[in-house]
Motif scaffolding. Structure first.
Motif, PDB file in Angstrom:
ATOM      1  N   THR A  65       0.802  -1.228   0.000  1.00  0.00           N
ATOM      2  CA  THR A  65       0.000   0.000   0.000  1.00  0.00           C
ATOM      3  C   THR A  65       0.830   1.270   0.000  1.00  0.00           C
ATOM      4  OG1 THR A  65      -0.152  -0.113   2.430  1.00  0.00           O
ATOM      5  CG2 THR A  65      -1.938  -1.123   1.157  1.00  0.00           C
ATOM      6  N   THR A  66       2.048   1.220   0.556  1.00  0.00           N
ATOM      7  CA  THR A  66       2.880   2.427   0.614  1.00  0.00           C
ATOM      8  C   THR A  66       4.224   2.248  -0.070  1.00  0.00           C
ATOM      9  OG1 THR A  66       3.992   1.882   2.712  1.00  0.00           O
ATOM     10  CG2 THR A  66       1.832   2.944   2.857  1.00  0.00           C
ATOM     11  N   GLY A  67       4.587   1.014  -0.402  1.00  0.00           N
ATOM     12  CA  GLY A  67       5.883   0.757  -1.015  1.00  0.00           C
ATOM     13  C   GLY A  67       7.024   0.689  -0.023  1.00  0.00           C
ATOM     14  N   SER A  68       6.728   0.757   1.280  1.00  0.00           N
ATOM     15  CA  SER A  68       7.777   0.759   2.304  1.00  0.00           C
ATOM     16  C   SER A  68       7.619  -0.450   3.221  1.00  0.00           C
ATOM     17  CB  SER A  68       7.710   2.054   3.139  1.00  0.00           C
ATOM     18  OG  SER A  68       8.590   1.978   4.239  1.00  0.00           O
ATOM     19  N   TYR A  69       8.554  -1.385   3.125  1.00  0.00           N
ATOM     20  CA  TYR A  69       8.532  -2.515   4.059  1.00  0.00           C
ATOM     21  C   TYR A  69       8.976  -2.079   5.452  1.00  0.00           C
ATOM     22  CZ  TYR A  69      13.637  -2.773   3.765  1.00  0.00           C
ATOM     23  OH  TYR A  69      14.975  -2.480   3.845  1.00  0.00           O
ATOM     24  N   ARG A  70       9.755  -0.988   5.499  1.00  0.00           N
ATOM     25  CA  ARG A  70      10.220  -0.499   6.803  1.00  0.00           C
ATOM     26  C   ARG A  70       9.058  -0.039   7.677  1.00  0.00           C
ATOM     27  NH1 ARG A  70      15.722   0.084   6.687  1.00  0.00           N
ATOM     28  NH2 ARG A  70      16.677   0.181   4.604  1.00  0.00           N
ATOM     29  N   LEU A  71       8.018   0.506   7.047  1.00  0.00           N
ATOM     30  CA  LEU A  71       6.847   0.933   7.816  1.00  0.00           C
ATOM     31  C   LEU A  71       6.211  -0.268   8.521  1.00  0.00           C
ATOM     32  CD1 LEU A  71       4.813   3.043   8.713  1.00  0.00           C
ATOM     33  CD2 LEU A  71       3.598   2.724   6.534  1.00  0.00           C
ATOM     34  N   GLY A  72       6.260  -1.432   7.882  1.00  0.00           N
ATOM     35  CA  GLY A  72       5.737  -2.633   8.537  1.00  0.00           C
ATOM     36  C   GLY A  72       6.477  -2.942   9.816  1.00  0.00           C
ATOM     37  N   GLY A  73       7.802  -2.767   9.803  1.00  0.00           N
ATOM     38  CA  GLY A  73       8.579  -2.977  11.016  1.00  0.00           C
ATOM     39  C   GLY A  73       8.229  -1.973  12.094  1.00  0.00           C
ATOM     40  N   VAL A  74       7.976  -0.725  11.684  1.00  0.00           N
ATOM     41  CA  VAL A  74       7.588   0.306  12.657  1.00  0.00           C
ATOM     42  C   VAL A  74       6.230  -0.037  13.261  1.00  0.00           C
ATOM     43  CG1 VAL A  74       6.994   2.743  12.933  1.00  0.00           C
ATOM     44  CG2 VAL A  74       8.952   2.093  11.512  1.00  0.00           C
ATOM     45  N   LEU A  75       5.294  -0.491  12.429  1.00  0.00           N
ATOM     46  CA  LEU A  75       3.980  -0.879  12.947  1.00  0.00           C
ATOM     47  C   LEU A  75       4.109  -2.030  13.937  1.00  0.00           C
ATOM     48  CD1 LEU A  75       1.632  -0.759   9.809  1.00  0.00           C
ATOM     49  CD2 LEU A  75       1.977   0.975  11.571  1.00  0.00           C
ATOM     50  N   MET A  76       4.959  -2.999  13.616  1.00  0.00           N
ATOM     51  CA  MET A  76       5.139  -4.132  14.524  1.00  0.00           C
ATOM     52  C   MET A  76       5.741  -3.668  15.845  1.00  0.00           C
ATOM     53  SD  MET A  76       4.459  -7.273  14.756  1.00  0.00           S
ATOM     54  CE  MET A  76       4.660  -8.270  16.228  1.00  0.00           C
ATOM     55  N   SER A  77       6.676  -2.749  15.793  1.00  0.00           N
ATOM     56  CA  SER A  77       7.267  -2.220  17.025  1.00  0.00           C
ATOM     57  C   SER A  77       6.214  -1.525  17.874  1.00  0.00           C
ATOM     58  CB  SER A  77       8.397  -1.251  16.682  1.00  0.00           C
ATOM     59  OG  SER A  77       9.429  -1.907  15.978  1.00  0.00           O
ATOM     60  N   GLY A  78       5.362  -0.710  17.231  1.00  0.00           N
ATOM     61  CA  GLY A  78       4.300  -0.040  17.975  1.00  0.00           C
ATOM     62  C   GLY A  78       3.318  -1.024  18.582  1.00  0.00           C
ATOM     63  N   TYR A  79       3.012  -2.079  17.823  1.00  0.00           N
ATOM     64  CA  TYR A  79       2.101  -3.113  18.301  1.00  0.00           C
ATOM     65  C   TYR A  79       2.660  -3.807  19.546  1.00  0.00           C
ATOM     66  CZ  TYR A  79      -0.549  -7.550  18.013  1.00  0.00           C
ATOM     67  OH  TYR A  79      -1.322  -8.651  18.281  1.00  0.00           O
ATOM     68  N   VAL A  80       3.949  -4.166  19.501  1.00  0.00           N
ATOM     69  CA  VAL A  80       4.575  -4.861  20.622  1.00  0.00           C
ATOM     70  C   VAL A  80       4.687  -3.951  21.844  1.00  0.00           C
ATOM     71  CG1 VAL A  80       6.708  -5.938  21.419  1.00  0.00           C
ATOM     72  CG2 VAL A  80       5.814  -6.487  19.162  1.00  0.00           C
ATOM     73  N   VAL A  81       5.078  -2.692  21.627  1.00  0.00           N
ATOM     74  CA  VAL A  81       5.180  -1.749  22.743  1.00  0.00           C
ATOM     75  C   VAL A  81       3.825  -1.557  23.410  1.00  0.00           C
ATOM     76  CG1 VAL A  81       5.610   0.674  23.324  1.00  0.00           C
ATOM     77  CG2 VAL A  81       7.216  -0.558  21.865  1.00  0.00           C
ATOM     78  N   ALA A  82       2.768  -1.457  22.598  1.00  0.00           N
ATOM     79  CA  ALA A  82       1.430  -1.294  23.163  1.00  0.00           C
ATOM     80  C   ALA A  82       1.032  -2.525  23.970  1.00  0.00           C
ATOM     81  CB  ALA A  82       0.423  -1.045  22.034  1.00  0.00           C
ATOM     82  N   GLU A  83       1.338  -3.713  23.458  1.00  0.00           N
ATOM     83  CA  GLU A  83       1.038  -4.947  24.198  1.00  0.00           C
ATOM     84  C   GLU A  83       1.732  -4.956  25.549  1.00  0.00           C
ATOM     85  OE1 GLU A  83       0.012  -8.767  21.503  1.00  0.00           O
ATOM     86  OE2 GLU A  83       2.123  -8.190  21.550  1.00  0.00           O
ATOM     87  N   MET A  84       3.021  -4.645  25.545  1.00  0.00           N
ATOM     88  CA  MET A  84       3.794  -4.713  26.783  1.00  0.00           C
ATOM     89  C   MET A  84       3.351  -3.665  27.781  1.00  0.00           C
ATOM     90  SD  MET A  84       7.557  -5.485  25.138  1.00  0.00           S
ATOM     91  CE  MET A  84       8.353  -5.431  26.745  1.00  0.00           C
ATOM     92  N   ALA A  85       3.061  -2.455  27.299  1.00  0.00           N
ATOM     93  CA  ALA A  85       2.660  -1.381  28.206  1.00  0.00           C
ATOM     94  C   ALA A  85       1.287  -1.641  28.822  1.00  0.00           C
ATOM     95  CB  ALA A  85       2.659  -0.043  27.455  1.00  0.00           C
ATOM     96  N   ALA A  86       0.405  -2.281  28.054  1.00  0.00           N
ATOM     97  CA  ALA A  86      -0.964  -2.472  28.531  1.00  0.00           C
ATOM     98  C   ALA A  86      -1.180  -3.795  29.243  1.00  0.00           C
ATOM     99  CB  ALA A  86      -1.929  -2.377  27.345  1.00  0.00           C
ATOM    100  N   ALA A  87      -0.208  -4.702  29.209  1.00  0.00           N
ATOM    101  CA  ALA A  87      -0.426  -6.057  29.710  1.00  0.00           C
ATOM    102  C   ALA A  87      -0.892  -6.077  31.161  1.00  0.00           C
ATOM    103  CB  ALA A  87       0.847  -6.889  29.548  1.00  0.00           C
TER     104      ALA A  87
END
Length: 381
Positions: free
Chosen positions: A37-59
């Motif tokens: 959708t954006t041509g950037s695979y790096r954005l996928g890594g950033v999204l995954m990092s945000g997802y994991v940080v949110a999981e850990m902070a909210a656990a």
């Protein structure tokens, strides 16, 4: 009752595997989504990092909320919120939303999903009795290996049908897990060490949290570094999957043997295996040393996870289990993150020694003050 004819356990198991599946699919699914959708695979890594940080902070906070409303009532709501988060994220990506918006939206499934593992683990305590618990956790660890491998493979297959199909499948998995959440707690005769009394002191939990941290720390050293480990031996890149195969196979075998025995066991023995395996891994003893060290670590992983989980249950008050188990899973994830970082910044021979040190510290804490729960669970019949 035998575990293999325990219908309530297998319902619980199906639910928890569906709940875990989206997290194992997310890294590749996010990468493929943003690349298309954006041509950037790096954005996928950033999204995954945000997802994991949110999981850990909210656990832990979300785990406390589950303890208040009850995991049987709270888990379906969290799973449906998680599913909605994946759907909204896919819709935003289809609408070519800015990267900042996608990063903000990925926080919703991360926050909602942070305490899912802790909530399901709390329900397991009411699904099987104490005699079956070590065996139940070990069988679950074996099934988890299949989910870890199957998640990315499923994404690669579903992506052939369309860019947004993997995220839709992640949402469907959450809905299926919500439908499988046990609605009623079992009525088992059990001995709860702190159920009617005050919570145990923090010092009583620390050895078990240290065990969880050690598992993540040493496993990540192997799982993140198979390529440099084989290159150190002069082998081609194609040999790297052999390391992961040995690790996974040994983990499944260790969990199977542990489940067959049906005893809690002494976690200090498994920590000693981590120390021996980590030292051999750091010593660069050639192919025999590499494969033997990885096999020893893998074989000790499932039993150590099971023993840690059983002993934590003995210490946690029933009204704080979701938060307590969520904290344990978060600590293990922190260990995994630190081990991954160590592989990136330290010499290869030094990275495993961090796991060796953590295992030695955990073992030392259990020797000095082993706690009342070690090896006290009964044998499954």
């Amino acid at each position: 009752m035998s575990l293999f004819t325990h219908r309530a356990y297998w319902r619980w198991s199906a639910g928890v595997q569906f709940a875990r599946l989206p997290a194992t699919m997310a890294p590749l699914a996010f990468t493929l989504l943003t690349t298309a959708t954006t041509g950037s695979y790096r954005l996928g890594g950033v999204l995954m990092s945000g997802y994991v940080v949110a999981e850990m902070a909210a656990a832990v906070p979300v785990g406390r909320l589950l303890d208040r409303v009850g995991p049987s009532r709270g888990l379906p709501a969290l799973l449906l919120l998680t599913a909605a988060g994946f759907v909204v994220l896919a819709a935003a990506a289809a609408a070519e939303a800015p990267s900042a918006v996608l990063l903000a939206l990925v926080l919703l499934p991360g926050i909602a999903g942070g305490a899912l593992s802790g909530g399901f683990r709390t329900l397991l305590a009411d699904t099987v009795d104490d005699a079956l618990l070590p065996r139940a956790i070990s069988v679950d660890a074996m099934l988890l290996e299949g989910v870890l491998v199957g998640g990315p493979a499923l994404v690669a297959l579903l992506d052939l049908a369309g860019t947004f199909v993997p995220l839709a499948a992640m949402a469907v998995a959450c809905v299926a897990a919500a439908a499988l959440v046990p609605r009623r707690a079992g009525a088992h005769d059990r001995v709860e060490s702190t159920e009617d009394g005050p919570p145990a002191r923090l010092a009583a939990y620390l050895p078990w949290l240290c065990c969880a941290f050690t598992v993540g720390l040493l496993l990540s050293t192997i799982e993140v570094a198979p390529l440099p480990l084989v290159q150190r031996l002069g082998a081609p890149e194609t040999a790297a999957p052999v390391v992961i195969a040995v690790l996974s196979g040994a983990s499944i075998a260790g969990s199977a043997l542990y489940a067959w025995r049906g005893k809690t066991g002494d976690p200090r023995l498994f920590l000693a295996g981590f120390v021996a395996g980590g030292l051999a891994l750091a010593a660069d003893l050639g192919w025999p040393g590499l494969l033997a060290s990885v096999a020893v670590i893998g074989a000790c992983t499932g039993p150590l996870v099971a023993a840690t989980s059983v002993n934590l249950q003995r210490l946690l008050p029933k009204n704080r289990r979701s938060a307590g188990f969520s904290l344990s899973f978060t600590v293990q994830a922190c260990g995994f993150g630190l081990g991954s970082l160590a592989v990136g910044v330290l010499p290869l021979w030094l990275a495993p020694l961090l796991g060796v040190f953590a295992a030695a510290v955990a073992g030392g804490m259990l020797v000095v003050k082993p706690g009342r729960a070690i090896g006290t669970m009964p044998v499954a019949s």
